[in-house]
Design an enzyme around this catalytic site. Structure first.
Site, PDB file in Angstrom:
ATOM      1  N   CYS A 148      60.193  21.671  33.133  1.00  0.00           N
ATOM      2  CA  CYS A 148      61.188  21.093  34.041  1.00  0.00           C
ATOM      3  C   CYS A 148      60.706  19.745  34.570  1.00  0.00           C
ATOM      4  CB  CYS A 148      61.462  22.060  35.193  1.00  0.00           C
ATOM      5  SG  CYS A 148      62.638  21.409  36.392  1.00  0.00           S
ATOM      6  N   CYS A 192      62.288  28.527  38.872  1.00  0.00           N
ATOM      7  CA  CYS A 192      63.417  27.948  39.610  1.00  0.00           C
ATOM      8  C   CYS A 192      64.760  28.571  39.259  1.00  0.00           C
ATOM      9  CB  CYS A 192      63.450  26.427  39.428  1.00  0.00           C
ATOM     10  SG  CYS A 192      63.229  25.883  37.735  1.00  0.00           S
TER      11      CYS A 192
END
Length: 368
Positions: free
Chosen positions: A103, A200
């Site tokens: 990410c 996340c």
């Protein structure tokens, strides 16, 4: 007036305390500060995980308090294509990936950096990561954060010196309690918000439940690595990682002794999970590893043997090691002492003192 007043910084506002205080500190340093909230995951309405709306509201409240503009952007398509699909592929192959590293590489320091520069006219981006930037001879280095407990350089090893040069990390110079204290003194909405945990896009959901929605589980046998004795059934190799001891469902085996059982190997082709007793079992230990998909912060490939330290997972003590280039973008890493639970798919990240040199993906562990 500060020299920074003509410089525009876009802070990645997550709705957490670290990015909130980062925005304030940059204001204090004289920068023109604006916030950006990234939506990286499209939630399903039927799940309890709906923290994005709360996080956005918290980010907005902080920006209102500080008097700065908050932009929003949706990177969910980029996230799906460049992070999530790779995450699923790795799990299917029996490896254990780290999506937070992906990410940062694909979203926060690529999509966000490009959007901030091209669409918002930013000179820099900033995040709430606990790392430091140090410029030497025109090149930006990545250093561990001052707070050893919170240092996040492990997650940022894929950044190049060019990306670091365009990034600011204000809380990297502080300890976490100092950050909380600043937020409380400013009465920011995020001052007492607990740190986010977990991956996340999964949030606080149970990992196995989430994964089962995308990958069909394939139950199979659990065998003792020492004698091939059947020990039970696993619900799917993807739910297990090397060194794991909880959730195996094989405690209290007859004639098994007192030592806990650990995952020591996965046979993906035959869908077998191998376990052994004791945290120092030889099959749990590695003498080194081979890493691939290398990223060096200074962008200079390794051409000679290197003495340094390595982390093979976050929040792990540094291991002294010798790194040898193999060519074809791979390296051999030999530990000074054997080390447990080195896991293919995870990242090996290298350091010289506080400087993060870079790292790579663990391809295999060396057991002799």
């Amino acid at each position: 007036m500060s020299d920074n007043s003509q410089k525009k910084v876009i802070v990645g506002m997550s709705g957490g305390v670290d990015s909130s205080v980062s925005a304030y500190l940059l204001q204090q340093q004289g920068y023109h500060v604006e916030g950006l909230f990234m939506k990286n995951w499209e939630e399903d309405d039927d799940t309890e995980y709906c923290s994005a709306a709360t996080d956005l509201a918290d980010a907005q409240a902080v920006c209102d308090k500080l008097g700065i503009e908050l932009h929003t952007v949706n990177f969910a398509a980029e996230y799906w294509d460049n992070v999530f699909e790779l995450f699923l592929e790795e799990y299917k192959a029996g490896r254990t990936p780290n999506p937070d590293i992906l990410c940062n590489k694909e979203i926060k320091f690529k999509a966000f950096l490009e959007f901030a520069a091209e669409d918002l006219g930013a000179d820099y981006i900033a995040t709430g990561h606990y790392v430091r930037r140090h410029d030497v001879d025109g090149k930006s280095r990545l250093l561990r954060g001052m707070d050893g407990n919170k240092d996040q350089s492990y997650f940022l090893y894929t950044l190049s010196h060019e990306q670091i040069a365009q990034s600011l990390f204000p809380v990297g110079e502080l300890e976490k309690p100092q950050v909380r204290k600043i937020a409380e003194e400013l009465e920011l909405a995020t001052a007492k918000k607990k740190d986010s945990t977990g991956i996340c896009f999964i949030g606080e959901r149970k990992f196995t439940d989430f994964l089962a929605r995308y990958l069909p589980a394939q139950p199979g046998p659990i065998l003792s690595v020492d004698d091939n004795k059947p020990m039970g059934q696993h619900q799917g190799l993807m739910y297990h990682t090397l060194g794991q001891r909880k959730g195996l469902g094989i405690g209290g085996v007859k004639d098994g002794g007192e030592d806990p059982w650990y995952v020591v190997d996965k046979d993906v082709a035959n869908n077998i999970l191998y376990v052994a007793q004791g945290h120092e079992h030889p099959r749990l230990m590695s003498y080194g590893l081979i890493a691939q998909q290398l990223h060096w912060v200074d962008r200079q490939p390794l051409t000679a043997e290197l003495r340094c330290t390595v982390k093979t997972r976050y929040r792990q003590a540094d291991i002294s090691c010798t790194v040898t280039p193999l060519g074809d973008d791979r390296i051999t890493v030999r530990f000074d002492e054997p080390f447990a639970a080195v896991t293919p798919g995870q990242s090996a990240v290298f350091y010289l003192d506080d400087v993060c040199l870079g790292g790579g993906i663990i391809e295999e562990r060396l057991q002799e």
